[in-house]
Design a protein around this motif. Structure first.
Motif, PDB file in Angstrom:
ATOM      1  N   ILE A   1       0.844  -1.208   0.000  1.00 28.62           N
ATOM      2  CA  ILE A   1       0.000   0.000   0.000  1.00 28.62           C
ATOM      3  C   ILE A   1       0.875   1.252   0.000  1.00 28.62           C
ATOM      4  CG2 ILE A   1      -1.775   1.293   1.253  1.00 28.62           C
ATOM      5  CD1 ILE A   1      -2.703  -1.319  -0.154  1.00 28.62           C
ATOM      6  N   ALA A   2       1.928   1.252   0.822  1.00 30.49           N
ATOM      7  CA  ALA A   2       2.846   2.399   0.861  1.00 30.49           C
ATOM      8  C   ALA A   2       3.446   2.642  -0.518  1.00 30.49           C
ATOM      9  CB  ALA A   2       3.948   2.159   1.894  1.00 30.49           C
ATOM     10  N   ASP A   3       3.827   1.570  -1.184  1.00 23.73           N
ATOM     11  CA  ASP A   3       4.445   1.683  -2.503  1.00 23.73           C
ATOM     12  C   ASP A   3       3.456   2.226  -3.537  1.00 23.73           C
ATOM     13  OD1 ASP A   3       7.022   1.305  -3.543  1.00 23.73           O
ATOM     14  OD2 ASP A   3       6.375  -0.463  -4.671  1.00 23.73           O
ATOM     15  N   ALA A   4       2.218   1.719  -3.494  1.00 24.08           N
ATOM     16  CA  ALA A   4       1.198   2.166  -4.452  1.00 24.08           C
ATOM     17  C   ALA A   4       0.839   3.631  -4.227  1.00 24.08           C
ATOM     18  CB  ALA A   4      -0.047   1.289  -4.323  1.00 24.08           C
ATOM     19  N   VAL A   5       0.657   4.020  -2.972  1.00 19.95           N
ATOM     20  CA  VAL A   5       0.264   5.402  -2.655  1.00 19.95           C
ATOM     21  C   VAL A   5       1.371   6.378  -3.013  1.00 19.95           C
ATOM     22  CG1 VAL A   5      -0.298   6.969  -0.741  1.00 19.95           C
ATOM     23  CG2 VAL A   5      -1.400   4.736  -0.878  1.00 19.95           C
ATOM     24  N   ARG A   6       2.627   5.995  -2.724  1.00 12.25           N
ATOM     25  CA  ARG A   6       3.758   6.878  -3.020  1.00 12.25           C
ATOM     26  C   ARG A   6       3.853   7.170  -4.511  1.00 12.25           C
ATOM     27  NH1 ARG A   6       7.510   4.567   0.264  1.00 12.25           N
ATOM     28  NH2 ARG A   6       7.975   3.038  -1.333  1.00 12.25           N
ATOM     29  N   GLY A   7       3.475   6.190  -5.333  1.00 13.46           N
ATOM     30  CA  GLY A   7       3.531   6.380  -6.782  1.00 13.46           C
ATOM     31  C   GLY A   7       2.431   7.279  -7.318  1.00 13.46           C
ATOM     32  N   ILE A   8       1.339   7.440  -6.560  1.00 11.58           N
ATOM     33  CA  ILE A   8       0.205   8.252  -7.016  1.00 11.58           C
ATOM     34  C   ILE A   8       0.335   9.708  -6.563  1.00 11.58           C
ATOM     35  CG2 ILE A   8      -2.314   8.553  -6.863  1.00 11.58           C
ATOM     36  CD1 ILE A   8      -2.399   5.448  -6.275  1.00 11.58           C
ATOM     37  N   LEU A   9       0.845   9.911  -5.352  1.00 11.77           N
ATOM     38  CA  LEU A   9       0.829  11.249  -4.739  1.00 11.77           C
ATOM     39  C   LEU A   9       1.971  12.142  -5.234  1.00 11.77           C
ATOM     40  CD1 LEU A   9      -0.101  10.271  -1.067  1.00 11.77           C
ATOM     41  CD2 LEU A   9      -1.607  11.013  -2.907  1.00 11.77           C
ATOM     42  N   ASP A  10       1.889  13.431  -4.818  1.00 13.70           N
ATOM     43  CA  ASP A  10       2.861  14.445  -5.261  1.00 13.70           C
ATOM     44  C   ASP A  10       3.952  14.704  -4.216  1.00 13.70           C
ATOM     45  OD1 ASP A  10       1.007  14.873  -7.381  1.00 13.70           O
ATOM     46  OD2 ASP A  10      -0.112  16.221  -6.090  1.00 13.70           O
ATOM     47  N   GLY A  11       4.181  13.742  -3.361  1.00 10.50           N
ATOM     48  CA  GLY A  11       5.212  13.920  -2.342  1.00 10.50           C
ATOM     49  C   GLY A  11       4.928  13.031  -1.153  1.00 10.50           C
ATOM     50  N   HIS A  12       5.936  12.839  -0.310  1.00 13.81           N
ATOM     51  CA  HIS A  12       5.733  12.033   0.895  1.00 13.81           C
ATOM     52  C   HIS A  12       6.608  12.546   2.027  1.00 13.81           C
ATOM     53  CE1 HIS A  12       8.874  10.029  -1.561  1.00 13.81           C
ATOM     54  NE2 HIS A  12       9.487   9.870  -0.397  1.00 13.81           N
ATOM     55  N   PHE A  13       6.041  12.549   3.234  1.00 13.37           N
ATOM     56  CA  PHE A  13       6.773  12.895   4.458  1.00 13.37           C
ATOM     57  C   PHE A  13       6.914  11.608   5.261  1.00 13.37           C
ATOM     58  CE2 PHE A  13       4.357  17.207   4.339  1.00 13.37           C
ATOM     59  CZ  PHE A  13       5.104  17.596   3.249  1.00 13.37           C
ATOM     60  N   VAL A  14       8.142  11.287   5.648  1.00 15.29           N
ATOM     61  CA  VAL A  14       8.405  10.074   6.414  1.00 15.29           C
ATOM     62  C   VAL A  14       8.627  10.448   7.876  1.00 15.29           C
ATOM     63  CG1 VAL A  14       9.961   8.110   6.714  1.00 15.29           C
ATOM     64  CG2 VAL A  14       9.403   8.917   4.405  1.00 15.29           C
ATOM     65  N   LEU A  15       7.801   9.887   8.761  1.00 16.11           N
ATOM     66  CA  LEU A  15       7.994  10.088  10.199  1.00 16.11           C
ATOM     67  C   LEU A  15       8.864   8.944  10.704  1.00 16.11           C
ATOM     68  CD1 LEU A  15       4.479  11.236  11.482  1.00 16.11           C
ATOM     69  CD2 LEU A  15       6.295  12.557  10.420  1.00 16.11           C
ATOM     70  N   ASP A  16       9.966   9.302  11.353  1.00 16.00           N
ATOM     71  CA  ASP A  16      11.007   8.339  11.724  1.00 16.00           C
ATOM     72  C   ASP A  16      10.908   8.004  13.213  1.00 16.00           C
ATOM     73  OD1 ASP A  16      13.436   6.988  12.182  1.00 16.00           O
ATOM     74  OD2 ASP A  16      14.358   8.046  10.488  1.00 16.00           O
ATOM     75  N   ARG A  17      10.784   6.711  13.515  1.00 15.20           N
ATOM     76  CA  ARG A  17      10.666   6.287  14.916  1.00 15.20           C
ATOM     77  C   ARG A  17      11.920   6.650  15.726  1.00 15.20           C
ATOM     78  NH1 ARG A  17       7.012   3.135  17.016  1.00 15.20           N
ATOM     79  NH2 ARG A  17       6.347   2.345  14.985  1.00 15.20           N
ATOM     80  N   SER A  18      13.089   6.584  15.084  1.00 20.09           N
ATOM     81  CA  SER A  18      14.335   6.889  15.817  1.00 20.09           C
ATOM     82  C   SER A  18      14.360   8.359  16.244  1.00 20.09           C
ATOM     83  CB  SER A  18      15.555   6.557  14.963  1.00 20.09           C
ATOM     84  OG  SER A  18      15.577   7.343  13.781  1.00 20.09           O
ATOM     85  N   LEU A  19      13.768   9.251  15.442  1.00 22.31           N
ATOM     86  CA  LEU A  19      13.693  10.670  15.826  1.00 22.31           C
ATOM     87  C   LEU A  19      12.696  10.868  16.964  1.00 22.31           C
ATOM     88  CD1 LEU A  19      13.694  12.427  12.307  1.00 22.31           C
ATOM     89  CD2 LEU A  19      15.587  12.286  13.924  1.00 22.31           C
ATOM     90  N   ALA A  20      11.580  10.152  16.900  1.00 23.21           N
ATOM     91  CA  ALA A  20      10.585  10.248  17.975  1.00 23.21           C
ATOM     92  C   ALA A  20      11.159   9.753  19.289  1.00 23.21           C
ATOM     93  CB  ALA A  20       9.345   9.443  17.603  1.00 23.21           C
ATOM     94  N   GLU A  21      11.999   8.716  19.207  1.00 24.17           N
ATOM     95  CA  GLU A  21      12.575   8.130  20.427  1.00 24.17           C
ATOM     96  C   GLU A  21      13.545   9.071  21.132  1.00 24.17           C
ATOM     97  OE1 GLU A  21      14.158   4.519  18.885  1.00 24.17           O
ATOM     98  OE2 GLU A  21      12.257   3.432  19.067  1.00 24.17           O
ATOM     99  N   ILE A  22      14.167  10.009  20.382  1.00 26.44           N
ATOM    100  CA  ILE A  22      15.069  10.977  21.030  1.00 26.44           C
ATOM    101  C   ILE A  22      14.354  12.294  21.324  1.00 26.44           C
ATOM    102  CG2 ILE A  22      17.164   9.966  20.054  1.00 26.44           C
ATOM    103  CD1 ILE A  22      17.182  12.296  18.014  1.00 26.44           C
ATOM    104  N   GLY A  23      13.016  12.278  21.176  1.00 24.88           N
ATOM    105  CA  GLY A  23      12.215  13.443  21.571  1.00 24.88           C
ATOM    106  C   GLY A  23      12.145  14.552  20.556  1.00 24.88           C
ATOM    107  N   GLN A  24      12.424  14.264  19.262  1.00 22.37           N
ATOM    108  CA  GLN A  24      12.291  15.306  18.243  1.00 22.37           C
ATOM    109  C   GLN A  24      10.910  15.203  17.599  1.00 22.37           C
ATOM    110  OE1 GLN A  24      15.486  16.133  15.439  1.00 22.37           O
ATOM    111  NE2 GLN A  24      13.970  16.464  13.827  1.00 22.37           N
ATOM    112  N   PHE A  25      10.092  16.210  17.847  1.00 22.81           N
ATOM    113  CA  PHE A  25       8.747  16.244  17.265  1.00 22.81           C
ATOM    114  C   PHE A  25       8.540  17.578  16.554  1.00 22.81           C
ATOM    115  CE2 PHE A  25       8.261  13.089  20.640  1.00 22.81           C
ATOM    116  CZ  PHE A  25       7.615  12.067  19.944  1.00 22.81           C
ATOM    117  N   PRO A  26       7.865  17.583  15.394  1.00 24.68           N
ATOM    118  CA  PRO A  26       7.418  16.395  14.667  1.00 24.68           C
ATOM    119  C   PRO A  26       8.605  15.596  14.145  1.00 24.68           C
ATOM    120  CG  PRO A  26       7.090  18.380  13.350  1.00 24.68           C
ATOM    121  CD  PRO A  26       7.520  18.845  14.702  1.00 24.68           C
TER     122      PRO A  26
END
Length: 440
Positions: A320-345
């Motif tokens: 689903i991620a692959d199909a949606v990425r091919g249709i849309l005009d961009g993608h933002f990736v939220l990274d678990r490793s960044l969330a774990e060190i307290g960087q939000f968003p």
């Protein structure tokens, strides 16, 4: 009064009622003998139990001479022989400006069970995407109100973006920030397949009173039948299209398109489709572009769409991620490793892209964004050497520069959920980082 018009309506009126009867129920599927109906038509299933309300259902397929129906609600008190009545119409909802500030279900009814506001207009939930030849190009940015996005991943009016993340990385919080801080005229927020407790939490905590004032919320919780979750996405898109046709700039936020795909998979499997890629049926990959292409620009207004994509096990290449990425005009990736060190968003800027940014921002903005990304990329590439102390200062000027800038850039990318940032302020702050030469 136009007598000719009235005569035409009377002549075209269908005075027949068409009935069938239930002969089989298996899981989500209700099979009936008749009535004469087409795919997508709404039917009423009448129970033999006194005072039981008819159950709304939709024609989703045919098996020889039999009609395959799927209910919008839970099936109770239905058995073989129950009457099935065709309405001869597809699903419609009521929409208008007075709907802003309210929360509705996938059928367009108020979720708190009160009456809908007056002065609403009926629209079909399933509509065709705009003609590509009359779609105006995306040529101006829209303020999202999140520094990392406005400065480094600028979104245009009418752009469609995917927000890719695993569970618990801050998708709902980011959507709430966008809804409150964006300069769009109206927000339409679709909560598809959410836990029931999360609905009020999102409205009260993430969205807040300020965001609710200019929002319409469409809710289809995870306990509801697959067709209701599927229709929740269509209903939210139809509401967005109505406001776009009024000439407004609309934000559509759907959380999440993955659960829409899962609902369609349930429907497909129930009517006998073969499972293909990771159990998803072919119809899933057919409906995704039809749904996502309905947003964007048309000759009247714009729908800037944000679709969250729940990636299992943080696998960005699942079907689903692959199909949606091919249709849309961009993608933002939220990274678990960044969330774990307290960087939000927790947006991983290097893995994210806005495909229209180059066309909608000025040269100074673009140059500054490229410089910041380059500094982040150099640091990221050499982070292991730097962190274990194996890099010797002075060996490489690019690495030296990235070490100086990195903490300042990270601080710039952090933003509290209640912080508001104007578009030009975010860009100015980014440019000042480079002008400071890494100084505080």
């Amino acid at each position: 009064m136009d007598i000719q018009a009235l005569t035409t309506v009377i002549e075209q009126a269908d005075t027949y009622k068409r009935y069938g009867k239930v002969i089989r129920i298996v899981g989500l599927m209700i099979e009936s003998l008749g009535p004469a109906a087409n795919i997508g038509e709404v039917c009423l299933i009448h129970s033999d139990t006194p005072l039981q309300q008819p159950i709304l259902s939709e024609v989703v397929g045919f098996n020889n001479e039999k009609v395959i129906l799927m209910p919008y609600t839970e099936v109770n008190e239905i058995g073989p022989g129950c009457l099935v009545e065709s309405t001869r119409k597809p699903l419609t909802i009521k929409v208008g400006r007075s709907l802003i500030g309210h929360t509705v279900d996938a059928l367009g009814n108020k979720l708190d069970q009160t009456n809908l506001p007056k002065g609403l207009k009926k629209v079909a939930t399933d509509q065709a995407p705009p003609n590509p030849m009359i779609r105006p190009p995306i040529d101006e940015p829209i303020q999202v109100g999140v520094k990392a996005i406005d400065a480094l991943l600028t979104v245009g009016k009418g752009q469609r973006v995917g927000i890719f993340a695993g569970s618990g990385v801050g998708k709902s919080t980011l959507l709430g920030m966008i809804a409150r801080n964006s300069e769009a005229d109206v927000n339409v927020i679709a909560l598809i397949g959410e836990r029931g407790r999360e609905v009020r939490e999102f409205i009260e905590n993430d969205l807040g009173e300020e965001g609710l004032k200019k929002s319409v919320i469409v809710v289809a919780t995870s306990d509801q039948p697959a067709l209701m979750r599927m229709k929740g996405a269509y209903t939210a898109t139809a509401i967005s299209e109505y406001f776009r046709n009024l000439g407004l700039n609309v934000n559509l936020m759907m959380d999440s398109v993955t659960r829409v795909a899962m609902a369609q998979r349930e429907i497909g499997l129930a009517i006998g489709e073969p499972p293909t890629t990771k159990g998803y049926t072919p119809s899933v990959f057919a409906i995704l572009p039809k749904l996502l292409e309905r947003t964007g620009t048309n000759e009247y207004g714009t729908i800037t769409a944000f679709y969250t994509v729940l990636v299992d096990g943080d696998d960005m290449n699942e079907p689903i991620a692959d199909a949606v990425r091919g249709i849309l005009d961009g993608h933002f990736v939220l990274d678990r490793s960044l969330a774990e060190i307290g960087q939000f968003p927790a947006i991983n800027v290097l893995k994210s892209v806005s495909r229209v940014m180059n066309q909608i921002v000025d040269e100074d903005h673009l140059t500054a964004a490229k410089s910041i990304r380059n500094l982040m990329a150099v640091y990221e590439e050499n982070s292991e050497l730097i962190n274990i102390g194996a890099y010797k200062h002075g060996t490489n000027t690019n690495i030296d520069e990235s070490i100086v800038y990195y903490p300042i850039i990270q601080e710039f990318l952090r933003q509290g959920t209640t912080e508001t940032e104007k578009f030009h302020e975010s860009v100015d702050k980014m440019q000042k980082i480079l002008l400071s030469g890494g100084g505080s």
